[in-house]
Design a protein around this motif. Structure first.
Motif, PDB file in Angstrom:
ATOM      1  N   GLN A  90      19.776  -2.159  14.691  1.00 42.96           N
ATOM      2  CA  GLN A  90      20.900  -1.812  13.825  1.00 42.96           C
ATOM      3  C   GLN A  90      20.691  -2.523  12.501  1.00 42.96           C
ATOM      4  OE1 GLN A  90      24.080  -3.061  16.557  1.00 42.96           O
ATOM      5  NE2 GLN A  90      24.629  -0.907  16.802  1.00 42.96           N
TER       6      GLN A  90
ATOM      7  N   LEU B 219      22.193   1.654   2.864  1.00 47.17           N
ATOM      8  CA  LEU B 219      21.759   2.599   3.881  1.00 47.17           C
ATOM      9  C   LEU B 219      22.039   1.983   5.248  1.00 47.17           C
ATOM     10  CD1 LEU B 219      20.239   5.207   4.724  1.00 47.17           C
ATOM     11  CD2 LEU B 219      18.120   3.876   4.605  1.00 47.17           C
ATOM     12  N   THR B 220      22.902   2.624   6.005  1.00 47.72           N
ATOM     13  CA  THR B 220      23.259   2.148   7.337  1.00 47.72           C
ATOM     14  C   THR B 220      22.456   2.923   8.375  1.00 47.72           C
ATOM     15  OG1 THR B 220      25.496   1.597   6.606  1.00 47.72           O
ATOM     16  CG2 THR B 220      25.140   1.798   8.968  1.00 47.72           C
ATOM     17  N   THR B 221      21.742   2.204   9.244  1.00 49.39           N
ATOM     18  CA  THR B 221      20.869   2.878  10.202  1.00 49.39           C
ATOM     19  C   THR B 221      21.045   2.305  11.605  1.00 49.39           C
ATOM     20  OG1 THR B 221      18.981   1.362  10.000  1.00 49.39           O
ATOM     21  CG2 THR B 221      19.134   3.149   8.383  1.00 49.39           C
ATOM     22  N   GLU B 222      20.702   3.128  12.578  1.00 50.42           N
ATOM     23  CA  GLU B 222      20.633   2.701  13.976  1.00 50.42           C
ATOM     24  C   GLU B 222      19.460   3.426  14.628  1.00 50.42           C
ATOM     25  OE1 GLU B 222      23.214   3.578  17.865  1.00 50.42           O
ATOM     26  OE2 GLU B 222      24.233   2.228  16.467  1.00 50.42           O
ATOM     27  N   THR B 223      18.590   2.657  15.270  1.00 47.32           N
ATOM     28  CA  THR B 223      17.400   3.204  15.907  1.00 47.32           C
ATOM     29  C   THR B 223      17.313   2.689  17.332  1.00 47.32           C
ATOM     30  OG1 THR B 223      16.270   3.169  13.765  1.00 47.32           O
ATOM     31  CG2 THR B 223      14.896   3.470  15.717  1.00 47.32           C
TER      32      THR B 223
ATOM     33  N   HIS C 249      16.761   8.067  15.792  1.00 48.37           N
ATOM     34  CA  HIS C 249      17.144   7.368  14.562  1.00 48.37           C
ATOM     35  C   HIS C 249      18.307   8.102  13.893  1.00 48.37           C
ATOM     36  CE1 HIS C 249      16.746   5.060  10.856  1.00 48.37           C
ATOM     37  NE2 HIS C 249      16.777   6.216  10.195  1.00 48.37           N
ATOM     38  N   ARG C 250      19.270   7.315  13.461  1.00 44.05           N
ATOM     39  CA  ARG C 250      20.411   7.845  12.711  1.00 44.05           C
ATOM     40  C   ARG C 250      20.625   6.968  11.488  1.00 44.05           C
ATOM     41  NH1 ARG C 250      20.748   7.991  17.830  1.00 44.05           N
ATOM     42  NH2 ARG C 250      21.324   5.786  17.920  1.00 44.05           N
ATOM     43  N   GLY C 251      20.969   7.574  10.365  1.00 39.11           N
ATOM     44  CA  GLY C 251      21.209   6.798   9.159  1.00 39.11           C
ATOM     45  C   GLY C 251      22.059   7.564   8.176  1.00 39.11           C
ATOM     46  N   SER C 252      22.714   6.810   7.280  1.00 45.21           N
ATOM     47  CA  SER C 252      23.531   7.462   6.258  1.00 45.21           C
ATOM     48  C   SER C 252      23.551   6.591   5.006  1.00 45.21           C
ATOM     49  CB  SER C 252      24.964   7.692   6.760  1.00 45.21           C
ATOM     50  OG  SER C 252      25.594   6.451   7.055  1.00 45.21           O
TER      51      SER C 252
END
Length: 321
Positions: A42, A15-19, A2-5
């Motif tokens: 996404q 909040l932008t995320t990608e899992t 998981h990545r997010g910012s």
């Protein structure tokens, strides 16, 4: 993974995320809904930190080859979790749906030729807490579906499906299942089925029909089998059941209809994955409103012979529960 910012110092922000997950399995209350599915999510979330409400914007979910778009919101102002989320397929290709079939039931489809159209949408809506579950809806339609494995001579053709499910997880009697159409032809062997289910908890109403003529000797012509697997025989089904469960339970057979035959001849299942070969030389089951008559049953499991006849009472209860 998981990545997010996002800027969590703000009351309102994106909040932008990608899992992603190489293998996702989702099991709940005895049912496996996802089995070893490659997953990519996404999601951009509009974060309202003051009201603890999180809105979905520009979200895509990829499950194997099935691509979904989702929208809606989730709110957690207290202990409860409120939600109103909808989803739909981004593409109308039958191949996407085919990619969701677990490998236990179908070999690797990477080289499979697939045609046909797909329509898929649904929702998850309501409140989640210790005493409440959100409702779930699903609509699925397949038109003119077809698939064929490479290096095999036959295909599965004319796949037609129209299905709608609305599941009220709090009042199960409000749950409805409608399969208005299910048809496919396996190397020319047709299978047809329809199903309507109402009031599944208090007094299930079932309207079910199935007709099938399956030549198992042709399975190897459209589904790849392991070298050690053997499948032979013919299964013919023509059955119909209509009525409320309580009518059958109470013997009111004027209000409950069930008829038809299931006929099995010269069937053999043999595989390294099975401890014994299973051979059914002849079996016939006849449905009536009161019972399922086992007119004949001649089989061999391993080296053990089995011959039987008789009646199976209250079979509707076994089928439903």
């Amino acid at each position: 993974n998981h990545r997010g910012s996002g800027d969590f110092t703000q009351d309102l922000f994106k909040l932008t995320t990608e899992t992603d997950a190489k293998s996702t399995t989702f099991w709940f209350d005895g049912t496996t809904y996802l089995n070893k599915v490659k997953t990519l999510l996404q999601a951009d979330l509009e974060m309202d930190m003051v009201n603890s409400k999180y809105s979905l914007a520009g979200n895509t979910i990829q499950l194997n080859e099935l691509e979904l778009e989702s929208a809606g919101w989730v709110a957690m102002p207290g202990d409860d979790i409120d939600m109103d989320i909808s989803f739909k397929a981004l593409k109308n290709e039958f191949r996407q749906f085919l990619s969701m079939v677990p490998l236990e039931f179908a070999k690797d489809i990477s080289g499979v030729k697939a045609d046909g159209s797909l329509a898929l949408d649904g929702y998850v809506r309501g409140r989640f807490n210790d005493t409440s579950m959100p409702s779930i809806g699903l609509n699925l339609a397949i038109e003119n579906g077809r698939f064929q494995y490479p290096d095999l001579p036959k295909s599965v053709d004319n796949i037609q499906l129209k299905m709608a499910v609305a599941a009220d997880m709090n009042v199960m009697d409000r749950t409805t299942v409608d399969i208005d159409k299910f048809h496919l032809e396996m190397a020319g062997n047709p299978v047809d089925m329809t199903l309507k289910l109402r009031t599944p908890e208090s007094d299930p109403f079932v309207d079910f029909m199935m007709k099938a003529n399956i030549d198992l000797d042709k399975v190897k012509e459209f589904i790849p089998l392991e070298k050690s697997d053997e499948v032979h025989g013919v299964i013919t089904t023509d059955i119909a059941v209509k009525g409320n469960y309580k009518a059958a339970e109470e013997g009111r057979y004027d209000a409950f209809d069930a008829h038809g035959l299931i006929d099995i001849s010269n069937v053999l299942f043999k595989s390294d994955s099975l401890p014994y070969a299973v051979q059914v030389d002849a079996a016939q089951f006849e449905l009536t409103p009161a019972f399922a008559a086992m007119n004949k049953f001649n089989a061999k499991i391993g080296k053990s012979d089995l011959n039987a006849d008789g009646k199976i009472m209250n079979y509707v209860s076994y089928a439903l529960f």
